[in-house]
Structure formats: structure tokens, C-alpha cells
Write a protein that holds these residues in place. Structure first.
Motif, short mmCIF file in Angstrom:
data_model
loop_
_atom_site.label_atom_id
_atom_site.label_comp_id
_atom_site.label_asym_id
_atom_site.label_seq_id
_atom_site.Cartn_x
_atom_site.Cartn_y
_atom_site.Cartn_z
N ASP A 75 0.84 -1.19 0.00
CA ASP A 75 0.00 0.00 0.00
C ASP A 75 0.88 1.25 0.00
O ASP A 75 1.25 1.77 1.05
CB ASP A 75 -0.91 -0.01 1.23
CG ASP A 75 -1.98 1.06 1.15
OD1 ASP A 75 -1.83 1.98 0.32
OD2 ASP A 75 -2.97 0.97 1.90
N LEU A 76 1.18 1.73 -1.16
CA LEU A 76 2.07 2.88 -1.29
C LEU A 76 1.43 4.15 -0.75
O LEU A 76 2.13 5.04 -0.26
CB LEU A 76 2.46 3.07 -2.76
CG LEU A 76 3.29 1.94 -3.38
CD1 LEU A 76 3.59 2.26 -4.84
CD2 LEU A 76 4.60 1.76 -2.61
N TRP A 77 0.11 4.25 -0.84
CA TRP A 77 -0.54 5.46 -0.34
C TRP A 77 -0.28 5.64 1.15
O TRP A 77 0.05 6.73 1.61
CB TRP A 77 -2.06 5.39 -0.61
CG TRP A 77 -2.77 6.66 -0.27
CD1 TRP A 77 -2.92 7.76 -1.07
CD2 TRP A 77 -3.42 6.99 0.97
NE1 TRP A 77 -3.62 8.74 -0.41
CE2 TRP A 77 -3.95 8.30 0.84
CE3 TRP A 77 -3.61 6.30 2.17
CZ2 TRP A 77 -4.65 8.92 1.86
CZ3 TRP A 77 -4.31 6.93 3.19
CH2 TRP A 77 -4.81 8.22 3.03
N ASP A 125 -8.82 3.93 -6.19
CA ASP A 125 -8.87 2.55 -6.69
C ASP A 125 -9.20 1.53 -5.60
O ASP A 125 -8.80 0.38 -5.69
CB ASP A 125 -7.55 2.18 -7.35
CG ASP A 125 -6.37 2.28 -6.40
OD1 ASP A 125 -6.56 2.78 -5.26
OD2 ASP A 125 -5.25 1.87 -6.78
N ARG A 126 -9.91 1.94 -4.57
CA ARG A 126 -10.23 1.01 -3.50
C ARG A 126 -11.67 1.15 -3.07
O ARG A 126 -12.31 2.19 -3.27
CB ARG A 126 -9.29 1.19 -2.31
CG ARG A 126 -9.32 2.56 -1.69
CD ARG A 126 -8.31 2.69 -0.56
NE ARG A 126 -6.95 2.48 -1.04
CZ ARG A 126 -5.89 2.46 -0.25
NH1 ARG A 126 -6.04 2.65 1.06
NH2 ARG A 126 -4.69 2.27 -0.74
N VAL A 193 -9.40 7.71 19.90
CA VAL A 193 -8.93 7.50 18.53
C VAL A 193 -10.15 7.64 17.62
O VAL A 193 -11.11 6.88 17.72
CB VAL A 193 -8.30 6.10 18.34
CG1 VAL A 193 -7.90 5.88 16.88
CG2 VAL A 193 -7.10 5.95 19.27
N ILE A 194 -10.10 8.62 16.74
CA ILE A 194 -11.24 8.93 15.86
C ILE A 194 -10.84 8.61 14.42
O ILE A 194 -9.76 9.01 13.95
CB ILE A 194 -11.65 10.41 15.97
CG1 ILE A 194 -11.87 10.78 17.44
CG2 ILE A 194 -12.91 10.66 15.16
CD1 ILE A 194 -12.92 9.96 18.15
N GLY A 195 -11.71 7.91 13.73
CA GLY A 195 -11.43 7.54 12.34
C GLY A 195 -12.44 8.13 11.38
O GLY A 195 -13.56 8.46 11.74
N CYS A 196 -12.01 8.27 10.13
CA CYS A 196 -12.86 8.80 9.07
C CYS A 196 -12.66 7.95 7.82
O CYS A 196 -11.52 7.71 7.41
CB CYS A 196 -12.50 10.25 8.78
SG CYS A 196 -13.36 10.96 7.36
N GLY A 197 -13.77 7.47 7.22
CA GLY A 197 -13.65 6.60 6.06
C GLY A 197 -14.67 6.95 4.99
O GLY A 197 -15.75 7.46 5.27
N LEU A 198 -14.31 6.64 3.74
CA LEU A 198 -15.18 6.91 2.60
C LEU A 198 -15.33 5.65 1.77
O LEU A 198 -14.34 5.08 1.31
CB LEU A 198 -14.58 8.03 1.75
CG LEU A 198 -15.39 8.47 0.51
CD1 LEU A 198 -16.72 9.09 0.95
CD2 LEU A 198 -14.58 9.46 -0.34
N VAL A 199 -16.57 5.20 1.60
CA VAL A 199 -16.87 4.07 0.74
C VAL A 199 -17.01 4.59 -0.68
O VAL A 199 -17.50 5.69 -0.90
CB VAL A 199 -18.18 3.36 1.18
CG1 VAL A 199 -18.45 2.14 0.31
CG2 VAL A 199 -18.08 2.96 2.64
N ASN A 464 -13.48 6.83 -13.26
CA ASN A 464 -12.35 5.97 -12.88
C ASN A 464 -12.12 5.96 -11.37
O ASN A 464 -10.99 5.85 -10.90
CB ASN A 464 -11.07 6.39 -13.60
CG ASN A 464 -11.09 6.04 -15.07
OD1 ASN A 464 -11.57 4.96 -15.45
ND2 ASN A 464 -10.59 6.92 -15.91
N LYS A 465 -13.22 6.02 -10.63
CA LYS A 465 -13.14 5.97 -9.18
C LYS A 465 -13.77 4.69 -8.67
O LYS A 465 -14.71 4.17 -9.25
CB LYS A 465 -13.83 7.18 -8.55
CG LYS A 465 -13.13 8.51 -8.87
CD LYS A 465 -13.81 9.67 -8.18
CE LYS A 465 -13.09 10.97 -8.47
NZ LYS A 465 -13.74 12.12 -7.80
N GLY A 466 -13.26 4.19 -7.57
CA GLY A 466 -13.77 2.96 -6.99
C GLY A 466 -12.78 1.82 -7.16
O GLY A 466 -11.78 1.92 -7.89
N GLU A 467 -13.05 0.74 -6.47
CA GLU A 467 -12.15 -0.41 -6.47
C GLU A 467 -11.99 -0.97 -7.88
O GLU A 467 -12.96 -1.14 -8.62
CB GLU A 467 -12.69 -1.50 -5.54
CG GLU A 467 -11.75 -2.66 -5.36
CD GLU A 467 -12.32 -3.69 -4.38
OE1 GLU A 467 -11.53 -4.34 -3.69
OE2 GLU A 467 -13.55 -3.83 -4.33
#
Length: 481
Positions: A75-77, A125-126, A193-199, A464-467
Motif C-alpha cells: 500500500d504505497l498510499w 482505486d479502493r 482514537v477517531i477515524g474517518c472513512g469513505l466508501v 475511474n473511481k472505486g475499487e
């Protein structure tokens, strides 16, 4: 009782189908290039086509946890993402590794905010992108915020206050392009610990101490979003984790949950049993699995279809068995006998068979015979070799350069699954000429090709977005569609 598509495999255990199953699961790079051959057949990849051994580990020897570790290591990002110190407010102090942020301002008004975003937006791409922050010190008032913002967001405002941003603040409210928040989750302070995620389908969620807080927004605008943090109280300190360390929240579980939802939606689509049996029968007939076909028809209570051409089934099965056992010269001889002139017309298939004959000699450590064969037969191909043939020949001949070819960069040539690939190429050549003129693939393979092309088209229409859809990954790793 007719068997469903999920019941069929159990009744085939012990047949020649198992040979193919082992081959598919064992080799990462083959799979008959199903995923890339959307318009034409291409031989398998060569090591000299930048196919390095380290890039294609034997996934069959890696269990689920090891595989996850391998994917995370790639995972380079996560490895290259940090806060962007060239765009930040004067109120902020950034650590040397650019992942810890401290607020040194007074926080007297709404424009004393110190926000900072990352040097890279979330990858496109995920399925799910995610990051976390640890509140090391809530400062005097504890009014920090976490969220996402686009590249135009003003950095003296908290994420979620202005257009192009979303946020979850320490007061427990969620914000979307407005300073007026809505109740969302619990408050947070020092030590949390607070997390933020985008599907990928525009659902934004937050977590606290490893607990999923639900989707805060389900129609996030289509932009490139950067992980963003806003501080607004003297002494506030946060440290970010972009994936180079283990997350508090189990992202993998949420990914599997999202994929499970999609799988269930797919399973709701009714497919006539007659269609499934037709596809399976065609696949077995296409590849010459006579025993498996008979077992399938018997257990599924199917009568042999008079319209299907079974006549060459025994011949193709025999040729396949010879190739899988490494008896290439016998396979060539039998092909000449049964299908006169075929190999002279299918020059590329003839080339692959001759190369495999050389490989088998090397595999049996018959070095002198291999050299003689190369001088007599393969040398003819050298004269006009170009492109793939030239690279493939070099891979084959490179086997002689290693004391132990089994651990060499070109050891893919020695695997059972590689014999399977060669057998498939010859089988298809026979089908094109004598069984079903013009046919290149079975119905099942065509469906997989259409699926791959469809998923790629959908992704293109989504900017071109998404897994990225990978049929190879699904077949080898057991991932869901």
C-alpha cells in the motif's frame, strides 16, 4: 432433484476436474490470461516481460492473514501520505515526520482555526479509504474536528464548515458545508482514537475507539477528497495514522460487510437452472472433461444433448492427458494423426508445444537432449522470432542457466498449471477447426470476459473511481465480486 450451481462441485470430487482446480489455484500469473484477453488470445506472460518472481508469489501458500499483510505492505498510499506542510495555517506546529500536529494559536474567533490536509487525496482505486487520528491532548477547550476536504477548502476553517468539506467535531456533531451541525455521535477528547472513512459509492462514516458510528453522509459529492484535521484550542495535539500502522478500527471487516451486501444483491437475481446447466455442460465439453461431463449429466439428471458434438471429446481428452503428464512429443504425434494439418496452420500453438517439449527435457535433467532439441527445432523459431515469441524463447532457454530451475525467476514454466495452459491452447485450436468453427472460448469464459469489461466500463463512467475489478484476484484470493 436437480442440483444448483453451488451443489454441483461436491458431486465432481475425484474426477479429472480436480486437476484443473489445482492448477488454477496454484499459479498466480496464468488463468489462461482470461482477464486480459478480451478480444484476442495471447500466450501467457514471460519473465522477460517484467514478470519478476517477486511480483508473483505463490498465493496458494499464503493464508488469509499473511495475504492481508502482503497487500498492506504494497500500500504505497499509506507509506507516502503525510500532512501537507506547504499549505497550513501559522497557528500549527508540525512534527518532523509530518503526522503530529499541535495548535499554538489562541482560538479567539471562528477564523483562528488551524486546519491541515494531506499531501495526497484518498486513492480512487479502493472500495474503502480510511484514516485515524489519536487525540494526544484536547487542549484548553477540546474543539478539534476530523473529516475530508477538497483542494480548494480554506484552511482557517474546520472541516465541514465550508463547501467542499465534511466533518465530525469533538462536540459530537457532523457538519457538511455549513457551520451548523447535526447530532451524530459521542463527543471525544484526550486519549480517543477517531477515524474517518469513505466508501467508493459516496458514503462517509466515522469511528471512535474502534467502534463504527454509522454513516454520517450517504451522498458525498464527487470530488477528490483529502484527509483533513482542524484544531481550534490552545494546546490541542493530534497524531495521524494513514495506514502505515494498525488501525484501531477493523477496516477489513467493513470491507467484507460491504462486499457481502453486493454479493447478496447479485444472488437475488434469478437465473434459470437450465441456463446454469448449459453453461457448466458447455465448459466441460469445451475443455474435454469427459468423465466430469458424464458425472455432471448423471447427477443433474440430464440427457446427452444430440446437438452437442461429443465425437472429438475422447480425442481431446487423450491429448490433454498427454500434455498434463509431460508427454509433449506423444501429444504432437497424436494431434498430427487425428487432426492432419492443424499444427502447421496453428503456428503459434505449434511453437508453444515445441517450447514445452524443450521445457520437459530440462525438467527431466536431460540437458544434452534439450540442447540438441533447441539446436534442431527451436533454432528455426529464433530466425523469425519477435515480440512475445522472442521473449518466451529466452525464458525457456534461460532454464539452462540455473543449477536449480525450480527456484529460478522462470520457474513458472515448470509448473503443472503451465502445462494446463498449453493444453488449453491446443484444445481451443482443435475446437476452432473441427468442433465449433471460430469458437475461442467456452460460454463461461465469455461471461467472465463480459463481466470484466462491464465492471471496467462502470468504473470509467464513474470517473475511474472505486475499487479496480480484478478477476485474477477473485479467483486466486477468494475475494467476493
Amino acid at each position: 432433484k436437480q442440483k444448483t450451481a453451488y451443489e454441483i462441485p461436491a458431486c465432481l470430487v475425484g474426477t479429472e476436474m480436480c486437476i484443473r482446480d489445482r492448477g488454477i489455484n496454484a499459479e498466480y500469473g496464468d488463468l489462461r490470461a482470461m482477464e486480459t484477453e478480451l478480444n484476442e488470445q495471447k500466450p501467457i506472460k514471460c519473465e522477460t516481460q517484467q514478470r519478476k518472481q517477486s511480483e508473483f508469489p505463490d498465493k496458494s501458500k499464503i493464508n488469509g492473514n499473511k495475504l492481508k499483510q502482503l497487500e498492506k505492505a504494497e500500500d504505497l498510499w499509506a507509506k507516502t501520505t503525510s500532512f501537507n506542510t506547504t499549505e497550513k495555517c501559522l497557528f500549527l506546529e508540525i512534527s518532523q515526520d509530518k503526522k503530529t500536529v499541535k495548535y499554538n494559536g489562541k482560538g479567539l474567533n471562528h477564523y483562528d482555526v488551524g486546519s491541515i490536509r494531506t499531501n495526497k487525496p484518498f486513492p480512487e482505486d479502493r472500495l474503502i479509504s480510511y484514516f485515524e487520528i489519536t487525540i494526544e491532548d484536547a487542549g484548553v477547550r477540546g474543539v478539534m474536528g476530523i473529516g475530508l476536504s477538497d483542494g480548494e477548502f480554506t484552511l482557517n476553517r474546520k472541516p465541514g464548515w465550508d463547501s467542499g468539506s465534511y466533518g465530525y467535531h469533538a462536540d459530537g456533531k457532523k457538519y457538511a458545508s455549513s457551520p451548523r451541525g447535526e447530532n451524530y455521535g459521542p463527543t471525544y477528547t484526550t486519549g480517543d482514537v477517531i477515524g474517518c472513512g469513505l466508501v467508493e459509492d459516496s458514503k462517509l462514516f466515522f469511528t471512535k475507539n474502534g467502534q463504527f458510528l454509522g454513516y454520517a453522509f450517504t451522498n458525498v459529492s464527487d470530488r477528490n477528497f483529502y484527509p483533513t484535521v482542524g484544531l481550534h484550542s490552545t494546546g490541542e495535539v493530534i497524531r495521524a495514522n494513514f495506514g502505515d500502522q494498525k488501525f484501531k478500527f477493523d477496516v477489513e471487516d467493513l470491507i467484507m460487510e460491504e462486499k457481502d451486501k453486493r454479493r447478496k444483491d447479485i444472488q437475488k437475481i434469478e437465473v434459470p437452472l437450465s441456463g446454469l446447466t448449459s453453461i457448466v455442460r458447455d465448459y466441460l465439453l469445451h475443455f474435454g472433461y469427459e468423465d466430469t461431463l458424464a458425472c455432471f449429466e448423471n447427477t443433474s439428471f440430464l440427457k446427452p444433448d444430440d446437438n452437442l458434438k461429443y465425437l472429438s471429446l475422447k480425442n481431446r481428452k487423450k491429448i490433454r492427458e498427454l500434455i498434463l503428464s509431460g508427454e509433449i512429443s506423444s501429444a504432437i504425434e497424436l494431434t498430427h494423426k487425428l487432426y492432419d494439418g492443424l499444427l502447421n496452420k496453428e503456428k503459434n500453438v505449434y511453437f508453444l508445444l515445441h517450447c514445452q517439449q524443450f521445457v520437459e527435457l530440462v525438467k527431466q535433467q536431460r540437458t544434452e537432449e534439450a540442447l540438441a532439441f533447441a539446436q534442431k527445432v527451436l533454432s528455426v523459431y529464433w530466425e523469425n522470432a519477435s515480440g512475445f515469441n522472442d521473449l518466451y524463447l529466452k525464458d525457456c532457454c534461460a532454464l539452462l542457466c540455473y543449477s536449480d530451475p525450480e527456484i529460478s525467476p522462470v520457474n513458472y514454466l515448470l509448473k503443472i498449471s503451465h502445462r494446463e495452459t498449453i493444453a488449453d491452447k491446443l484444445n481451443e485450436a482443435i475446437i476452432r477447426r473441427d468442433v465449433q468453427p471460430g469458437a475461442r472460448s467456452s460460454k463461461l469464459e465469455m461471461l467472465m470476459k463480459h463481466l470484466t469489461a462491464l465492471r471496467e466500463t462502470i468504473r470509467q463512467e464513474n470517473g475511474n473511481k472505486g475499487e479496480i475489478f480484478s478477476l485474477t484476484k477473485i479467483l486466486n484470493h477468494g475475494d467476493e465480486l
